[in-house]
Design an enzyme around this catalytic site. Structure first.
Site, PDB file in Angstrom:
ATOM      1  N   ARG A 243       0.852  -1.187   0.000  1.00 62.14           N
ATOM      2  CA  ARG A 243       0.000   0.000   0.000  1.00 62.14           C
ATOM      3  C   ARG A 243       0.885   1.232   0.000  1.00 62.14           C
ATOM      4  O   ARG A 243       1.872   1.309   0.736  1.00 62.14           O
ATOM      5  CB  ARG A 243      -0.939   0.017   1.218  1.00 62.14           C
ATOM      6  CG  ARG A 243      -2.122  -0.926   1.110  1.00 62.14           C
ATOM      7  CD  ARG A 243      -3.077  -0.480   0.005  1.00 62.14           C
ATOM      8  NE  ARG A 243      -4.292  -1.276  -0.065  1.00 62.14           N
ATOM      9  CZ  ARG A 243      -4.454  -2.333  -0.855  1.00 62.14           C
ATOM     10  NH1 ARG A 243      -3.451  -2.745  -1.603  1.00 62.14           N
ATOM     11  NH2 ARG A 243      -5.606  -2.974  -0.892  1.00 62.14           N
ATOM     12  N   GLU A 272      -4.196   6.841  -5.557  1.00 60.21           N
ATOM     13  CA  GLU A 272      -4.276   6.175  -6.851  1.00 60.21           C
ATOM     14  C   GLU A 272      -5.662   6.358  -7.463  1.00 60.21           C
ATOM     15  O   GLU A 272      -6.662   6.204  -6.758  1.00 60.21           O
ATOM     16  CB  GLU A 272      -3.992   4.680  -6.685  1.00 60.21           C
ATOM     17  CG  GLU A 272      -2.609   4.396  -6.143  1.00 60.21           C
ATOM     18  CD  GLU A 272      -2.373   2.912  -5.877  1.00 60.21           C
ATOM     19  OE1 GLU A 272      -3.351   2.126  -5.970  1.00 60.21           O
ATOM     20  OE2 GLU A 272      -1.240   2.530  -5.585  1.00 60.21           O
ATOM     21  N   HIS A 301      -0.256  -0.360  -9.830  1.00 62.80           N
ATOM     22  CA  HIS A 301      -0.983  -1.249  -8.906  1.00 62.80           C
ATOM     23  C   HIS A 301      -1.454  -2.490  -9.656  1.00 62.80           C
ATOM     24  O   HIS A 301      -2.610  -2.922  -9.541  1.00 62.80           O
ATOM     25  CB  HIS A 301      -2.167  -0.533  -8.263  1.00 62.80           C
ATOM     26  CG  HIS A 301      -2.559  -1.123  -6.939  1.00 62.80           C
ATOM     27  ND1 HIS A 301      -2.977  -0.370  -5.877  1.00 62.80           N
ATOM     28  CD2 HIS A 301      -2.605  -2.414  -6.501  1.00 62.80           C
ATOM     29  CE1 HIS A 301      -3.257  -1.155  -4.844  1.00 62.80           C
ATOM     30  NE2 HIS A 301      -3.043  -2.404  -5.212  1.00 62.80           N
TER      31      HIS A 301
END
Length: 339
Positions: A243, A272, A301
């Protein structure tokens, strides 16, 4: 027993046949609108009033969303991280929150170690240099990034499922692997044949490669900042596939600019997708500023992504919903207290 109703608002998959097979005939499944675009705010009150179970992937579940579902009993986050769900608001309503902790383990571990190896073997460096104008000479390059694996400490911050898988992969490549995770009992290090650091400072001091594998919680936000990065050995590499909130981007940029941090691999960032204007480190990366040549690699990601992982998300989410909503089990339940 009255028929139960489960909502999958994002319509992630082309149909619900697999979910129906897993959940059984006593459960009705409702999908949202167009794939990936249906939002909780777009649902009618009539639909919301029927929902017993909610499958959440990208959406945030905030108190005003929860208030729209008077019958809601179970929320399954279709992934590992559950920071998108307001657990306190769910707990206040007696709603059980679950995640899917065992999908994507291999993919993310592979990705983390691949980022480390791509940096430490100079693959990203030569990729950048050989496509420069003009290209670099056809020869090796002496650079602080490039080191033999067996002389390096590989630090794992957070030894959960993915951290463990990454540790075993790094060990197989010959790195000297250690971890820091204060929540694990004694003996985990011996079972895995790796070292254990008893403090974050101890882990940092011996990590030529630092790989972050902690969730987004109150305790982990900002965990790796300027002080921690300064404690890494000169020329360290930092990898984050967990994260983005755990790693201070300002501090990382400063470490890279000073040269103390040799390189970094990021699959996650604090916000994000990145808002405009993007962080100065991302600006420099996108602009291919010379000081970053070969030293930073960013992926969006996507570490979890394979067709097999998507299939796991689908089946394991439905199985978790079935276990908890239909069978009354405690599969993958996240406790409401603590972070």
């Amino acid at each position: 027993m009255a028929r139960l109703t489960v909502l999958e608002p994002e319509a992630m998959y082309p149909d619900t046949r697999l979910e129906q097979e897993i959940l059984g005939p006593e459960v009705e499944i409702i999908r949202g609108g167009a794939p990936h675009t249906g939002t909780l705010d777009m649902l009618s009150d009539e639909v919301c009033a029927r929902i017993d179970g909610l499958l959440i992937f990208r959406h945030w579940l905030k108190p005003h969303h929860i208030a729209r579902f008077p019958k809601l009993k179970v929320v399954v986050r279709m992934g590992v991280g559950y920071d998108r769900l307001d657990r306190a608001a769910c707990a206040a309503r007696g709603i059980t929150v679950c995640n899917v902790p065992d999908y994507g383990t291999m993919e993310v571990a592979d990705h983390a170690v691949s980022l480390a190896l791509a940096l430490r073997r100079g693959i990203i460096l030569h990729h950048d240099l050989q496509r420069a104008t003009p290209p670099a000479p056809w020869r090796y390059v002496d650079h602080p990034l490039i080191r033999r694996a067996e002389v390096q400490g590989f630090g794992i911050l957070g030894l959960g499922r993915i951290g463990t898988a990454a540790a075993l992969r790094a060990k197989a490549f010959g790195f000297k692997v250690r971890f820091f995770d204060p929540f694990l009992p004694n003996g985990v290090d011996r079972a895995l044949g790796i070292g254990r650091a008893h403090s974050l400072a101890e882990l940092m001091a011996g990590s030529d490669v630092l790989s972050i594998h902690v969730p987004d919680t109150r305790l982990t936000r900002g965990l790796v900042g300027a002080k921690e990065l300064a404690a890494l050995p000169e020329g360290a590499v930092v990898v984050n596939t967990a994260r983005g909130t755990s790693l201070d981007l300002d501090a990382l940029e400063a470490g890279l600019r000073s040269g103390r941090i040799a390189g970094a691999g990021l699959d996650v960032i604090p916000v994000e997708p990145p808002p405009e204007p993007v962080h100065p480190l991302l600006q420099a990366y996108r602009a291919r500023e010379p000081w970053l040549t070969g030293r930073l690699v960013v992926t969006p990601h996507s570490a979890f992504h394979t067709p097999q992982a998507w299939a796991d998300i689908r089946s394991k989410s439905a199985e978790t919903m079935r276990d908890v909503l239909v069978r009354g089990l405690r599969t993958n339940v996240i406790p409401p207290e603590g972070d």
